[in-house]
Design a protein around this motif. Structure first.
Motif, PDB file in Angstrom:
ATOM      1  N   ARG A 197      -4.164  10.775   0.949  1.00 16.29           N
ATOM      2  CA  ARG A 197      -4.385   9.494   0.820  1.00 16.29           C
ATOM      3  C   ARG A 197      -5.311   8.716  -0.209  1.00 16.29           C
ATOM      4  O   ARG A 197      -5.520   7.084  -0.181  1.00 16.29           O
ATOM      5  CB  ARG A 197      -5.818  10.505   1.708  1.00 16.29           C
ATOM      6  N   ALA A 198      -4.907   8.800  -1.873  1.00 18.22           N
ATOM      7  CA  ALA A 198      -4.865   8.482  -2.564  1.00 18.22           C
ATOM      8  C   ALA A 198      -4.435   7.509  -3.278  1.00 18.22           C
ATOM      9  O   ALA A 198      -4.916   6.546  -4.457  1.00 18.22           O
ATOM     10  CB  ALA A 198      -6.295   9.511  -3.340  1.00 18.22           C
ATOM     11  N   VAL A 199      -3.436   7.898  -2.776  1.00 14.08           N
ATOM     12  CA  VAL A 199      -2.250   7.302  -3.239  1.00 14.08           C
ATOM     13  C   VAL A 199      -1.239   6.351  -2.353  1.00 14.08           C
ATOM     14  O   VAL A 199      -0.488   7.188  -1.703  1.00 14.08           O
ATOM     15  CB  VAL A 199      -1.663   8.118  -4.594  1.00 14.08           C
ATOM     16  N   ARG A 206      -8.194   2.533  -9.128  1.00 15.35           N
ATOM     17  CA  ARG A 206      -9.293   3.053  -7.940  1.00 15.35           C
ATOM     18  C   ARG A 206      -8.842   4.799  -8.040  1.00 15.35           C
ATOM     19  O   ARG A 206      -9.927   5.851  -7.907  1.00 15.35           O
ATOM     20  CB  ARG A 206     -10.123   2.249  -7.031  1.00 15.35           C
ATOM     21  N   GLN A 207      -7.803   4.622  -7.400  1.00 17.52           N
ATOM     22  CA  GLN A 207      -6.494   5.416  -6.678  1.00 17.52           C
ATOM     23  C   GLN A 207      -6.754   6.655  -7.570  1.00 17.52           C
ATOM     24  O   GLN A 207      -6.620   7.695  -7.971  1.00 17.52           O
ATOM     25  CB  GLN A 207      -5.796   5.248  -6.427  1.00 17.52           C
ATOM     26  N   THR A 208      -6.487   5.894  -8.719  1.00 17.62           N
ATOM     27  CA  THR A 208      -6.032   7.171 -10.176  1.00 17.62           C
ATOM     28  C   THR A 208      -7.201   7.406 -10.118  1.00 17.62           C
ATOM     29  O   THR A 208      -6.927   9.087 -10.645  1.00 17.62           O
ATOM     30  CB  THR A 208      -5.662   6.304 -11.322  1.00 17.62           C
ATOM     31  N   GLU A 216     -12.592   7.100   1.941  1.00 17.74           N
ATOM     32  CA  GLU A 216     -11.271   7.414   1.420  1.00 17.74           C
ATOM     33  C   GLU A 216     -11.079   6.473   1.799  1.00 17.74           C
ATOM     34  O   GLU A 216     -10.693   5.692   2.656  1.00 17.74           O
ATOM     35  CB  GLU A 216     -10.992   8.651   1.758  1.00 17.74           C
ATOM     36  N   GLN A 217      -9.927   5.558   0.709  1.00 21.09           N
ATOM     37  CA  GLN A 217      -8.772   4.592   1.770  1.00 21.09           C
ATOM     38  C   GLN A 217      -7.013   5.127   2.196  1.00 21.09           C
ATOM     39  O   GLN A 217      -6.552   6.572   1.327  1.00 21.09           O
ATOM     40  CB  GLN A 217      -8.044   4.297   0.495  1.00 21.09           C
ATOM     41  N   HIS A 269      -3.230   5.913   3.946  1.00 20.32           N
ATOM     42  CA  HIS A 269      -2.498   5.404   3.835  1.00 20.32           C
ATOM     43  C   HIS A 269      -2.279   4.808   5.037  1.00 20.32           C
ATOM     44  O   HIS A 269      -3.198   5.207   6.086  1.00 20.32           O
ATOM     45  CB  HIS A 269      -0.850   7.089   4.534  1.00 20.32           C
ATOM     46  N   ARG A 277       1.353  -1.408   0.386  1.00 17.04           N
ATOM     47  CA  ARG A 277       0.081   0.145  -0.118  1.00 17.04           C
ATOM     48  C   ARG A 277       0.959   1.115  -0.572  1.00 17.04           C
ATOM     49  O   ARG A 277       0.529   2.635  -0.578  1.00 17.04           O
ATOM     50  CB  ARG A 277      -0.653  -0.264   1.279  1.00 17.04           C
ATOM     51  N   GLN A 313      -9.763   8.784  -8.669  1.00 13.24           N
ATOM     52  CA  GLN A 313      -9.768   9.576  -7.548  1.00 13.24           C
ATOM     53  C   GLN A 313      -8.713  10.815  -7.540  1.00 13.24           C
ATOM     54  O   GLN A 313      -9.316  11.730  -7.242  1.00 13.24           O
ATOM     55  CB  GLN A 313      -9.997   9.274  -6.446  1.00 13.24           C
ATOM     56  N   PRO A 330      -0.029   3.004  -8.085  1.00 13.25           N
ATOM     57  CA  PRO A 330      -1.276   2.915  -8.003  1.00 13.25           C
ATOM     58  C   PRO A 330      -2.498   2.131  -8.814  1.00 13.25           C
ATOM     59  O   PRO A 330      -1.901   2.289  -9.703  1.00 13.25           O
ATOM     60  CB  PRO A 330      -1.942   4.880  -7.832  1.00 13.25           C
TER      61      PRO A 330
END
Length: 409
Positions: free
Chosen positions: A139-141, A21-23, A204-205, A207, A13, A25, A18
């Motif tokens: 937080r997205a990457v 989904r992260q890309t 949101e995912q 870190h 992680r 976002q 990424p």
């Protein structure tokens, strides 16, 4: 699942590429940031001239800008804290609502005091939006891609800052100065709709904690954070002088509203061009060195602006300033994220944005009085010297913190 499997997942992680989904976002954040700042930055070349048209003096124009920057700076910290606790989406919605309402009210402000009060509300909205959106990107990457993610997001933002002032100058010439703020408010409402439709809420995912590094949880004990904040404060002291008083300095040199917008566009364009390459570079080299060099370039450009005597030299200074900002702030923003514990990154970015606006506020509040008693040349040169001194202080503190970390290891 055993501890070894958990460690492998944590590393994936933090340092993997990424996922789709992260890309998506990050892309959504880029689009929302572009629309919001496009609307917000239309005001830059127009507001000082609108304030002057209702009777505000140079000092009062500086104080009006200071009121905006004070609210944007002071309230960024609680906004960052709230985003860590209640989620990103509610804070973004609140900030965009405040900004859109303030933009639509500015044309009806017919006194210096009322204009300052409405601009204060605009700053409150921006204080909620800016650190919260940056926290969403962080937080997205994975940790290893923070610099690159910020380079794409800030490229979108500074592209909007490139088009915004030029668009504001054009609309001001074609429609009138007050009508610019109706266009600005409409764009910010569009950004609000994009948040409601496309940005996720509490899911949101974040870190994972970095297993390889123990970060200090206290703000003042985090010496790399303090160095980054001082560097940010110094850089934005110089930039605040540029955005607050360049319109008046340029008008005194004979430039019209459209030409002033072009000067701002040149600064933002250079900022945009350098963001992505230096964002990728910041994930591979010493961010402290990058930031120190960029801050010194910014100081040189601000000081030279006071010596400019026409549109060509003003554009040259603006390009150098944009280049310096593209180098230093890409490194500083990712540095703040990486030196904060994951659950406090909203707070760290709130402090970072507070330093941005407080630095600009200090120059707006103080340099207006300096200019009134001396000249635009003295004001810009003095600001350049102060910015260079802050760059030196940042470099000293950052190097000292890195030497301390090596000795402790």
């Amino acid at each position: 699942m055993n501890d070894s499997d958990n460690d492998i997942n944590d590393l994936a992680r933090e340092y993997g590429s990424p996922n789709h989904r992260q890309t998506i976002q990050v892309l959504a954040c880029c689009v929302i940031g572009f629309i919001c700042f496009l609307g917000a930055y239309m005001r830059i070349p127009v507001l000082p001239l609108l304030a002057s048209s209702i009777g505000a003096s140079t000092t009062q124009i500086g104080l009006i800008n200071a009121a905006f920057m004070l609210s944007a700076g002071v309230l960024a910290v609680p906004a960052g804290l709230l985003s860590d606790r209640v989620g990103i989406r509610p804070i973004l919605i609140t900030g965009l609502c405040l900004m859109s309402c303030a933009s639509l009210l500015i044309p009806f402000s017919n006194s210096e005091l009322l204009l300052a009060a409405v601009y204060l509300v605009f700053g409150m909205g921006l204080s909620a939006f800016t650190p919260t959106m940056m926290a969403s990107v962080a937080r997205a990457v994975p940790r290893s891609h923070v610099g690159r993610a910020y380079s794409w997001y800030t490229t979108a933002v500074y592209l909007a800052m490139t088009i915004g002032p030029a668009g504001g100058g054009w609309f001001g010439r074609v429609l009138g100065m007050r009508e610019v703020f109706f266009v600005s408010g409409g764009l910010i409402i569009l950004a609000l709709l994009a948040v409601l439709c496309f940005l996720p809420g509490r899911g949101e995912q974040g870190h994972a904690d970095d297993p390889a590094e123990q970060l200090p949880s206290g703000i003042f004990s985090n010496r790399r954070l303090m160095a980054a904040l001082i560097g940010t404060l110094g850089g934005c002291f110089g930039f605040g002088m540029f955005i607050s008083f360049l319109p008046l300095h340029a008008r005194a040199l004979g430039l019209n509203v459209g030409q002033i917008g072009i000067v701002f566009a040149a600064q933002a364009l250079m900022n945009v061009v350098l963001r992505i390459p230096f964002g990728h570079l910041s994930d591979r080299v010493d961010r402290g060195l990058m930031a120190g060099v960029g801050l010194a370039v910014c100081a040189l450009a601000v000081g030279a602006t006071g010596l400019a005597r026409g549109m060509v030299t003003l554009i040259a200074c603006a390009c150098v300033l944009g280049g310096g900002m593209g180098i230093c702030f890409t490194a500083l923003s990712s540095l703040v994220v990486l030196v904060m514990p994951p659950k406090q990154r909203g707070l760290g970015l709130g402090l970072y944005n507070s330093c941005i606006y407080l630095g600009m506020m200090l120059s707006s509040a103080t340099m207006g009085m300096v200019i009134k008693r001396t000249s635009f040349t003295t004001g810009f040169v003095s600001t350049g010297v102060a910015t260079f001194m802050m760059a030196g202080l940042f470099t000293y503190l950052y190097r000292d913190s890195m030497l301390s970390r090596k000795s402790e290891a």
